[in-house]
Write a protein that holds these residues in place. Sequence first.
Motif, PDB file in Angstrom:
ATOM      1  N   ASP A   1       0.810  -1.221   0.000  1.00 59.25           N
ATOM      2  CA  ASP A   1       0.000   0.000   0.000  1.00 59.25           C
ATOM      3  C   ASP A   1       0.846   1.275   0.000  1.00 59.25           C
ATOM      4  O   ASP A   1       0.611   2.188   0.785  1.00 59.25           O
ATOM      5  CB  ASP A   1      -0.951   0.025   1.208  1.00 59.25           C
ATOM      6  N   HIS A   2       1.857   1.317  -0.843  1.00 59.09           N
ATOM      7  CA  HIS A   2       2.740   2.489  -0.954  1.00 59.09           C
ATOM      8  C   HIS A   2       3.430   2.814   0.363  1.00 59.09           C
ATOM      9  O   HIS A   2       3.666   3.981   0.689  1.00 59.09           O
ATOM     10  CB  HIS A   2       1.977   3.696  -1.475  1.00 59.09           C
ATOM     11  N   SER A   3       3.728   1.792   1.148  1.00 59.93           N
ATOM     12  CA  SER A   3       4.402   1.947   2.433  1.00 59.93           C
ATOM     13  C   SER A   3       5.466   0.865   2.575  1.00 59.93           C
ATOM     14  O   SER A   3       5.363  -0.200   1.973  1.00 59.93           O
ATOM     15  CB  SER A   3       3.408   1.817   3.589  1.00 59.93           C
ATOM     16  N   LEU A   4       6.463   1.154   3.393  1.00 58.73           N
ATOM     17  CA  LEU A   4       7.502   0.173   3.713  1.00 58.73           C
ATOM     18  C   LEU A   4       7.350  -0.186   5.176  1.00 58.73           C
ATOM     19  O   LEU A   4       7.411   0.692   6.049  1.00 58.73           O
ATOM     20  CB  LEU A   4       8.892   0.745   3.441  1.00 58.73           C
ATOM     21  N   PHE A   5       7.110  -1.473   5.436  1.00 62.10           N
ATOM     22  CA  PHE A   5       6.914  -1.954   6.793  1.00 62.10           C
ATOM     23  C   PHE A   5       8.175  -2.645   7.296  1.00 62.10           C
ATOM     24  O   PHE A   5       8.717  -3.523   6.623  1.00 62.10           O
ATOM     25  CB  PHE A   5       5.732  -2.929   6.854  1.00 62.10           C
ATOM     26  N   LEU A   6       8.632  -2.235   8.464  1.00 60.07           N
ATOM     27  CA  LEU A   6       9.736  -2.888   9.139  1.00 60.07           C
ATOM     28  C   LEU A   6       9.135  -3.967  10.024  1.00 60.07           C
ATOM     29  O   LEU A   6       8.233  -3.683  10.829  1.00 60.07           O
ATOM     30  CB  LEU A   6      10.521  -1.892   9.980  1.00 60.07           C
ATOM     31  N   ILE A   7       9.597  -5.180   9.854  1.00 58.74           N
ATOM     32  CA  ILE A   7       9.046  -6.313  10.590  1.00 58.74           C
ATOM     33  C   ILE A   7      10.029  -6.715  11.677  1.00 58.74           C
ATOM     34  O   ILE A   7      11.197  -7.005  11.398  1.00 58.74           O
ATOM     35  CB  ILE A   7       8.747  -7.486   9.645  1.00 58.74           C
ATOM     36  N   THR A   8       9.550  -6.699  12.912  1.00 58.42           N
ATOM     37  CA  THR A   8      10.393  -7.075  14.039  1.00 58.42           C
ATOM     38  C   THR A   8      10.194  -8.552  14.346  1.00 58.42           C
ATOM     39  O   THR A   8       9.198  -9.153  13.969  1.00 58.42           O
ATOM     40  CB  THR A   8      10.058  -6.234  15.287  1.00 58.42           C
TER      41      THR A   8
ATOM     42  N   VAL B   1      12.712   0.217  -4.087  1.00 56.13           N
ATOM     43  CA  VAL B   1      11.495   0.760  -3.488  1.00 56.13           C
ATOM     44  C   VAL B   1      11.426   2.257  -3.795  1.00 56.13           C
ATOM     45  O   VAL B   1      12.441   2.954  -3.753  1.00 56.13           O
ATOM     46  CB  VAL B   1      11.485   0.517  -1.960  1.00 56.13           C
ATOM     47  N   ALA B   2      10.238   2.745  -4.096  1.00 50.19           N
ATOM     48  CA  ALA B   2      10.062   4.174  -4.371  1.00 50.19           C
ATOM     49  C   ALA B   2      10.551   4.997  -3.179  1.00 50.19           C
ATOM     50  O   ALA B   2      10.231   4.669  -2.027  1.00 50.19           O
ATOM     51  CB  ALA B   2       8.597   4.473  -4.646  1.00 50.19           C
ATOM     52  N   PRO B   3      11.310   6.043  -3.428  1.00 50.73           N
ATOM     53  CA  PRO B   3      11.910   6.800  -2.326  1.00 50.73           C
ATOM     54  C   PRO B   3      10.915   7.579  -1.467  1.00 50.73           C
ATOM     55  O   PRO B   3      11.231   7.944  -0.347  1.00 50.73           O
ATOM     56  CB  PRO B   3      12.878   7.753  -3.024  1.00 50.73           C
ATOM     57  N   ASN B   4       9.705   7.806  -1.959  1.00 52.94           N
ATOM     58  CA  ASN B   4       8.760   8.613  -1.198  1.00 52.94           C
ATOM     59  C   ASN B   4       7.804   7.785  -0.335  1.00 52.94           C
ATOM     60  O   ASN B   4       6.863   8.340   0.232  1.00 52.94           O
ATOM     61  CB  ASN B   4       7.962   9.527  -2.131  1.00 52.94           C
ATOM     62  N   VAL B   5       8.037   6.479  -0.201  1.00 51.12           N
ATOM     63  CA  VAL B   5       7.171   5.656   0.650  1.00 51.12           C
ATOM     64  C   VAL B   5       7.395   6.013   2.115  1.00 51.12           C
ATOM     65  O   VAL B   5       8.485   6.384   2.529  1.00 51.12           O
ATOM     66  CB  VAL B   5       7.382   4.131   0.439  1.00 51.12           C
ATOM     67  N   GLY B   6       6.325   5.887   2.893  1.00 51.23           N
ATOM     68  CA  GLY B   6       6.422   6.117   4.323  1.00 51.23           C
ATOM     69  C   GLY B   6       6.949   4.884   5.033  1.00 51.23           C
ATOM     70  O   GLY B   6       6.751   3.756   4.570  1.00 51.23           O
ATOM     71  N   LEU B   7       7.623   5.097   6.157  1.00 52.10           N
ATOM     72  CA  LEU B   7       8.144   3.985   6.959  1.00 52.10           C
ATOM     73  C   LEU B   7       7.204   3.702   8.123  1.00 52.10           C
ATOM     74  O   LEU B   7       6.789   4.616   8.840  1.00 52.10           O
ATOM     75  CB  LEU B   7       9.534   4.319   7.503  1.00 52.10           C
ATOM     76  N   PHE B   8       6.884   2.425   8.288  1.00 54.46           N
ATOM     77  CA  PHE B   8       6.000   1.960   9.351  1.00 54.46           C
ATOM     78  C   PHE B   8       6.609   0.728   9.999  1.00 54.46           C
ATOM     79  O   PHE B   8       7.406   0.027   9.387  1.00 54.46           O
ATOM     80  CB  PHE B   8       4.630   1.557   8.789  1.00 54.46           C
ATOM     81  N   VAL B   9       6.193   0.448  11.224  1.00 60.13           N
ATOM     82  CA  VAL B   9       6.526  -0.818  11.875  1.00 60.13           C
ATOM     83  C   VAL B   9       5.290  -1.695  11.789  1.00 60.13           C
ATOM     84  O   VAL B   9       4.161  -1.228  12.051  1.00 60.13           O
ATOM     85  CB  VAL B   9       6.948  -0.624  13.338  1.00 60.13           C
ATOM     86  N   GLN B  10       5.480  -2.944  11.404  1.00 60.77           N
ATOM     87  CA  GLN B  10       4.380  -3.904  11.330  1.00 60.77           C
ATOM     88  C   GLN B  10       3.944  -4.209  12.754  1.00 60.77           C
ATOM     89  O   GLN B  10       4.636  -4.887  13.497  1.00 60.77           O
ATOM     90  CB  GLN B  10       4.851  -5.182  10.625  1.00 60.77           C
ATOM     91  N   ALA B  11       2.825  -3.647  13.154  1.00 54.18           N
ATOM     92  CA  ALA B  11       2.280  -3.846  14.496  1.00 54.18           C
ATOM     93  C   ALA B  11       0.762  -3.770  14.373  1.00 54.18           C
ATOM     94  O   ALA B  11       0.230  -3.549  13.293  1.00 54.18           O
ATOM     95  CB  ALA B  11       2.803  -2.777  15.445  1.00 54.18           C
ATOM     96  N   THR B  12       0.061  -3.917  15.481  1.00 53.60           N
ATOM     97  CA  THR B  12      -1.390  -3.808  15.482  1.00 53.60           C
ATOM     98  C   THR B  12      -1.782  -2.630  16.363  1.00 53.60           C
ATOM     99  O   THR B  12      -1.658  -2.733  17.572  1.00 53.60           O
ATOM    100  CB  THR B  12      -2.041  -5.099  16.003  1.00 53.60           C
ATOM    101  N   PRO B  13      -2.204  -1.529  15.824  1.00 61.37           N
ATOM    102  CA  PRO B  13      -2.220  -1.151  14.407  1.00 61.37           C
ATOM    103  C   PRO B  13      -0.811  -0.790  13.950  1.00 61.37           C
ATOM    104  O   PRO B  13       0.074  -0.557  14.780  1.00 61.37           O
ATOM    105  CB  PRO B  13      -3.138   0.067  14.378  1.00 61.37           C
ATOM    106  N   PRO B  14      -0.576  -0.706  12.629  1.00 54.98           N
ATOM    107  CA  PRO B  14       0.747  -0.315  12.130  1.00 54.98           C
ATOM    108  C   PRO B  14       1.167   1.040  12.716  1.00 54.98           C
ATOM    109  O   PRO B  14       0.342   1.943  12.868  1.00 54.98           O
ATOM    110  CB  PRO B  14       0.562  -0.225  10.620  1.00 54.98           C
TER     111      PRO B  14
END
Length: 91
Positions: free
Chosen positions: A37-44, A62-75
Amino acid sequence: MRLNDFNLSTIDLHPALTLYWEQADRNLPVCNLQTRDHSLFLITGTGRPLTLDQFRTRTQQVAPNVGLFVQATPPTRLYGYRLVPHQILFG
């Protein structure tokens, strides 16, 4: 934080720094990455943490303008990081 912001701010850092997510009273290693979904998820996880060099290699396409998220509930959206000896801590 976007991928290109992170890459630009870490360009001069040592490539062997390991990546962690600072969560409450513990640091969880970032073991994998996933784009969605146009995001980069870091998985711990419990595995070996990625190094900055491994992160850069895996995100080259990866497209340089993607947002960084951590895979969590909620992200969890990442807004920054800090440096500690031998580590980058996302927060």
